[in-house]
Design a protein around this motif. Structure first.
Motif, PDB file in Angstrom:
ATOM      1  N   LEU A 243       0.837  -1.199   0.000  1.00 18.41           N
ATOM      2  CA  LEU A 243       0.000   0.000   0.000  1.00 18.41           C
ATOM      3  C   LEU A 243       0.871   1.249   0.000  1.00 18.41           C
ATOM      4  O   LEU A 243       0.561   2.232  -0.685  1.00 18.41           O
ATOM      5  CB  LEU A 243      -0.921  -0.029   1.224  1.00 18.41           C
ATOM      6  N   GLY A 244       1.973   1.218   0.757  1.00 21.51           N
ATOM      7  CA  GLY A 244       2.870   2.373   0.791  1.00 21.51           C
ATOM      8  C   GLY A 244       3.486   2.653  -0.566  1.00 21.51           C
ATOM      9  O   GLY A 244       3.518   3.808  -1.023  1.00 21.51           O
ATOM     10  N   HIS A 245       3.967   1.589  -1.253  1.00 24.89           N
ATOM     11  CA  HIS A 245       4.567   1.790  -2.563  1.00 24.89           C
ATOM     12  C   HIS A 245       3.535   2.239  -3.588  1.00 24.89           C
ATOM     13  O   HIS A 245       3.817   3.091  -4.436  1.00 24.89           O
ATOM     14  CB  HIS A 245       5.246   0.503  -3.029  1.00 24.89           C
ATOM     15  N   CYS A 246       2.341   1.717  -3.508  1.00 24.10           N
ATOM     16  CA  CYS A 246       1.297   2.127  -4.429  1.00 24.10           C
ATOM     17  C   CYS A 246       0.899   3.587  -4.182  1.00 24.10           C
ATOM     18  O   CYS A 246       0.682   4.353  -5.129  1.00 24.10           O
ATOM     19  CB  CYS A 246       0.083   1.207  -4.286  1.00 24.10           C
ATOM     20  N   PHE A 247       0.836   3.977  -2.924  1.00 25.90           N
ATOM     21  CA  PHE A 247       0.478   5.360  -2.594  1.00 25.90           C
ATOM     22  C   PHE A 247       1.563   6.325  -3.065  1.00 25.90           C
ATOM     23  O   PHE A 247       1.273   7.390  -3.627  1.00 25.90           O
ATOM     24  CB  PHE A 247       0.257   5.472  -1.090  1.00 25.90           C
ATOM     25  N   CYS A 262      -6.140   4.196  -2.441  1.00 24.21           N
ATOM     26  CA  CYS A 262      -5.159   3.953  -1.372  1.00 24.21           C
ATOM     27  C   CYS A 262      -5.606   4.600  -0.056  1.00 24.21           C
ATOM     28  O   CYS A 262      -5.457   4.016   1.027  1.00 24.21           O
ATOM     29  CB  CYS A 262      -3.786   4.478  -1.793  1.00 24.21           C
ATOM     30  N   LEU A 263      -6.138   5.822  -0.157  1.00 24.35           N
ATOM     31  CA  LEU A 263      -6.603   6.477   1.061  1.00 24.35           C
ATOM     32  C   LEU A 263      -7.761   5.714   1.696  1.00 24.35           C
ATOM     33  O   LEU A 263      -7.843   5.608   2.931  1.00 24.35           O
ATOM     34  CB  LEU A 263      -7.018   7.921   0.747  1.00 24.35           C
ATOM     35  N   ARG A 264      -8.656   5.205   0.889  1.00 23.59           N
ATOM     36  CA  ARG A 264      -9.743   4.395   1.423  1.00 23.59           C
ATOM     37  C   ARG A 264      -9.207   3.130   2.077  1.00 23.59           C
ATOM     38  O   ARG A 264      -9.736   2.672   3.104  1.00 23.59           O
ATOM     39  CB  ARG A 264     -10.733   4.046   0.308  1.00 23.59           C
ATOM     40  N   ALA A 265      -8.142   2.571   1.510  1.00 24.53           N
ATOM     41  CA  ALA A 265      -7.526   1.390   2.109  1.00 24.53           C
ATOM     42  C   ALA A 265      -6.905   1.729   3.459  1.00 24.53           C
ATOM     43  O   ALA A 265      -7.069   0.992   4.446  1.00 24.53           O
ATOM     44  CB  ALA A 265      -6.471   0.823   1.166  1.00 24.53           C
ATOM     45  N   ALA A 275      -0.277   7.096   6.000  1.00 27.01           N
ATOM     46  CA  ALA A 275      -0.518   7.878   4.781  1.00 27.01           C
ATOM     47  C   ALA A 275      -0.051   9.313   4.965  1.00 27.01           C
ATOM     48  O   ALA A 275       0.576   9.902   4.065  1.00 27.01           O
ATOM     49  CB  ALA A 275      -1.994   7.833   4.420  1.00 27.01           C
ATOM     50  N   GLU A 276      -0.330   9.913   6.112  1.00 26.44           N
ATOM     51  CA  GLU A 276       0.099  11.294   6.365  1.00 26.44           C
ATOM     52  C   GLU A 276       1.615  11.401   6.411  1.00 26.44           C
ATOM     53  O   GLU A 276       2.188  12.376   5.901  1.00 26.44           O
ATOM     54  CB  GLU A 276      -0.506  11.773   7.681  1.00 26.44           C
TER      55      GLU A 276
END
Length: 784
Positions: A243-247, A262-265, A275-276
């Motif tokens: 998720l981090g790499h995709c974001f 990604c934010l919804r995930a 995310a922040e």
């Protein structure tokens, strides 16, 4: 045999007794019918009544009811007395009747006990069955939970393996640079679709991980879950890395769909902080590093000064250009992404960190001017960030964030105010600590500005008052403190001036160094303006022997300054303060207005004190000429002078300090108004006349008493010598000559008063003086 009826008590009052209540009357709260209820409980009944009925009242009412019941019972017995007596004779063969009834009752009891036993055994069996059923249901629920957990873990692992174009080493946080660059550069066919598909799959995995957390929370102590803990942690780490790499990839390419998924995930797995932090490190940190450069150890790299205003302008441009797209995605309506706060936890956090490392001196209040500029720039920057909040609730949430509170704590406005307090109050204290009044040579402009003030102490006060509300001094959050400082400055100046004038009047100026300015000014020093002296030739000093030197200020200037200060404080100054505080409530503005007006009133209250001081100085100078009044009495007593025909020479100089040219506002003193000059003239003339009267009355009274004694002695000597005592002396006595001289003097004195614009007839002491020395035929009419 007959039985006497029961002796009864007096019957109750008749219901038709209109002069008293019947015995069976009760208050509304007392209801005897409740006693007959099968569920009646005395304790509960009393507990209910005790809340509003005292125990004594309840006891008396119950006793009255008992008495009523006794009367009723006696009435019933008396009514059916024969049946009551024959009751015992009718009870025949009661024991045999009891025996006949006992057998069926015992049989019924046995049947009931047998039925009760069977019911209890059935109830026990039913409870056991329900418990087994409940245990089976719980076991089934746990089993289903374990099965669901196993299926979810397997599903998550399967979905993670299906991620497109994801290297296997993502779980370790490393990405093959060749594959990543290929994906980033779009060499993979339909690269955007791959990112979007990947983000959608990650969102699905995140929702499954959310379910998994729910299952684990309800079965975390079971061995089956503990055995699967490693698989769950591995799947969680792999999800976080993917998720981090995709974001990051979505941020670099500004792929809104991928970022949204990604934010919804992240929201699904309740990991908004990751995310922040990714956004802060990936996008915000490089931008801030260029604007506020700093080394990894916190050292400044190429920084120039600690000013933040220009840096904030650059940061605003970067936010608009490189961060706005993400803020719009996270704040979209009905997006479910309101849990993120990139403004505080990404942008503001990085800005605060960069300032601490690169420009830590910006937070130091030791340089108040730079501190205030940076503080106001920071507030403007925070206001700019709040502009990205879609609603008031979002603004409230932003201000409640820990990083926002920490950012505001960096600005120690309390220390800043203390430094400004010392600077402003210290300047006034230094000005008031001087041993003399210091004039400033300004030409009055007539508009109430600081250019009109004539004393350095007054100018310093006005500058200090204005400094409290200057843009480069004031912090609105400390406006209450600056208002208090304003009132303290006014009070300090008022106390300094009033105490000095009072000490000078009582002659205690030498005992306190704070009043040396009042002690250093002799009475003559208050009679002429230093500014006026500067505008006239040196010959003026020889013409006015009582004028002061150019280094000594006068009370004329004090009165002028007081009026200017009061006008300014209650006028433009007050309007300026109210305009600055216009955002406050009406009640607050009213209190501020009243407090400042009260400070202006304290200045106006000083005017009478200054006028009295001038009056005292004028009077002290003028009464020096009254010493010749006594010399006149000595002259008439020791010499045989003829009847006087003209006034004495001392009268011409008696009112010299009050000459019209001396107090002419246009010629010599532009600092006193006509009303003030008129008040000074009348007050000084009244005081001088009063002392003149006291001295003349005393001299005339002594002269008349002396003359009366001499006449008595002379008459006695004439009688002893045989000379007739009825012969009157045709010559005029020395006392009459003396009174005539004083009469001529006060006539000239009255004419001199008229030349000053003062009507001698309006002065009570002058009228008394006229009646004291005027001839008998002229006492009732004052004719000058």
């Amino acid at each position: 045999m007959a039985v006497d009826p029961i002796q009864t008590l007096p019957p109750p009052r008749s219901a038709t007794d209109f002069f008293s209540d019947p015995l069976d009357s009760h208050p509304l709260w007392f209801q005897p019918d409740l006693f007959l209820s099968p569920n009646f409980d005395s304790d509960s009944y009393i507990s209910e009544l005790r809340t509003f009925v005292p125990f004594d009242t309840l006891r008396s009412e119950l006793q009255a009811h008992l008495t009523s019941l006794n009367h009723e019972l006696i009435d019933l017995i008396n009514r059916d007395y024969a049946d009551f007596v024959n009751l015992s004779t009718k009870l025949v063969d009661v024991d045999s009747a009891v025996v006949r009834m006992r057998a069926p009752l015992l049989e019924l009891r046995e049947k009931i006990e047998g039925f009760r036993g069977s019911v209890e055994s059935s109830l026990v069996a039913l409870k056991n069955g329900l418990e087994q059923r409940s245990e089976a249901a719980v076991t089934r629920e746990v089993l289903e939970l374990l099965l669901d957990t196993f299926h979810v873990v397997s599903k998550v692992e399967k979905l993670i393996k299906e991620l497109p174009s994801v290297p296997a080493d993502w779980s370790n946080g490393d990405v093959n640079s060749t594959e990543k660059n290929a994906a980033s550069n779009g060499s993979i066919e339909n690269g955007t679709n791959v990112r979007e598909t990947q983000s959608m799959l990650l969102e699905r995995i995140a929702s499954e991980m959310n379910r998994l957390k729910f299952y684990i929370a309800h079965a975390q102590n079971l061995p089956f879950i503990q055995n699967m803990e490693k698989r769950i942690q591995g799947a969680s780490l792999l999800l976080d890395a993917s998720l981090g790499h995709c974001f990051v990839d979505g941020l670099e390419h500004r792929d809104e769909n991928a970022i949204y998924n990604c934010l919804r995930a992240y929201a699904a797995i309740d990991n908004t902080s990751s995310a922040e932090e990714i956004f802060r490190m990936t996008i915000v940190a490089p931008l801030i590093q260029k604007i506020i450069p700093h080394g990894p150890s916190g050292g400044v790299v190429g920084a120039s000064g600690d000013g933040l205003e220009n840096d904030y302008q650059e940061i605003k441009k970067c936010i608009e250009k490189d961060c706005k797209f993400l803020l719009e995605i996270s704040s979209a309506e009905n997006s479910g992404l309101h849990v993120f706060d990139f403004l505080a936890n990404s942008i503001l956090k990085e800005v605060l960190s960069a300032i601490k490392k690169g420009k830590s001196g910006a937070f130091s209040p030791g340089r108040p001017t730079e501190f205030l500029i940076n503080y106001k720039s920071s507030l403007d920057f925070l206001g700019h960030l709040e502009g990205y909040c879609p609603s008031r609730s979002a603004v409230t949430k932003f201000r409640a964030e820990a990083i926002y509170i920490e950012f505001m704590k960096q600005w120690n406005v309390g220390v800043y105010f203390s430094l400004r307090f010392q600077e402003i109050a210290g300047a006034l204290d230094s000005a008031l600590a001087t041993t003399s009044l210091v004039p400033v040579h300004n030409s009055p402009s007539g508009n109430g500005s600081s250019q009109d003030l004539t004393l350095k102490q007054s100018v310093t006060l006005l500058e200090s008052l204005r400094s409290c509300w200057r843009e480069d001094f004031l912090i609105l959050s400390c406006s209450d403190k600056f208002l208090r400082l304003t009132l303290q400055l006014l009070s300090r100046f008022s106390n300094w001036l009033s105490s000095g004038l009072a000490a000078r009047k009582t002659g205690n100026t030498g005992s306190n160094s704070r009043y040396e300015w009042a002690a250093s000014a002799v009475p003559n020093d208050f009679l002429y303006s230093s500014v006026a002296n500067a505008n006239h030739s040196r010959n003026m000093y020889t013409y006015y022997p009582w004028s002061c030197s150019s280094e000594t200020d006068t009370l004329h200037q004090i009165i002028h300054d007081i009026n200017c200060l009061a006008t300014e404080v209650c006028g433009d100054y007050l309007e300026h303060v109210l305009q600055l505080l216009s955002s406050c409530s009406t009640d607050v503005l009213d209190l501020v207005k009243q407090s400042i007006l009260q400070g202006g009133k304290s200045l106006n209250d000083l005017t009478p004190l200054a006028i009295n001081a001038i009056t005292d100085a004028l009077v002290d100078e003028a009464v020096k000429g009254l010493k010749d009044v006594k010399a006149i009495a000595t002259t008439f007593r020791m010499t045989n002078k003829p009847i006087p025909s003209r006034h004495s020479l001392y009268v011409s100089g008696l009112l010299s300090p009050l000459k019209k040219d001396f107090l002419d506002m246009e010629k010599h003193n532009p600092y006193l108004t006509r009303e003030t000059i008129k008040e000074l003239r009348y007050g000084a003339a009244t005081e001088i006349t009063g002392r003149y009267y006291d001295m003349v009355v005393e001299i005339v009274s002594v002269a008349r008493k002396t003359e009366s004694s001499l006449q008595r002695l002379k008459k006695g000597a004439q009688r002893r010598a045989g000379v007739s005592a009825d012969v009157s002396d045709p010559s005029v006595s020395d006392t009459d000559k003396l009174c005539m001289q004083y009469f001529l003097d006060i006539q000239e004195y009255g004419r001199n008063l008229s030349t000053l614009g003062v009507d001698a007839k309006e002065i009570p002491a002058y009228r008394s003086l006229w009646q004291c020395v005027a001839p008998q035929d002229r006492q009732n009419v004052i004719d000058l």
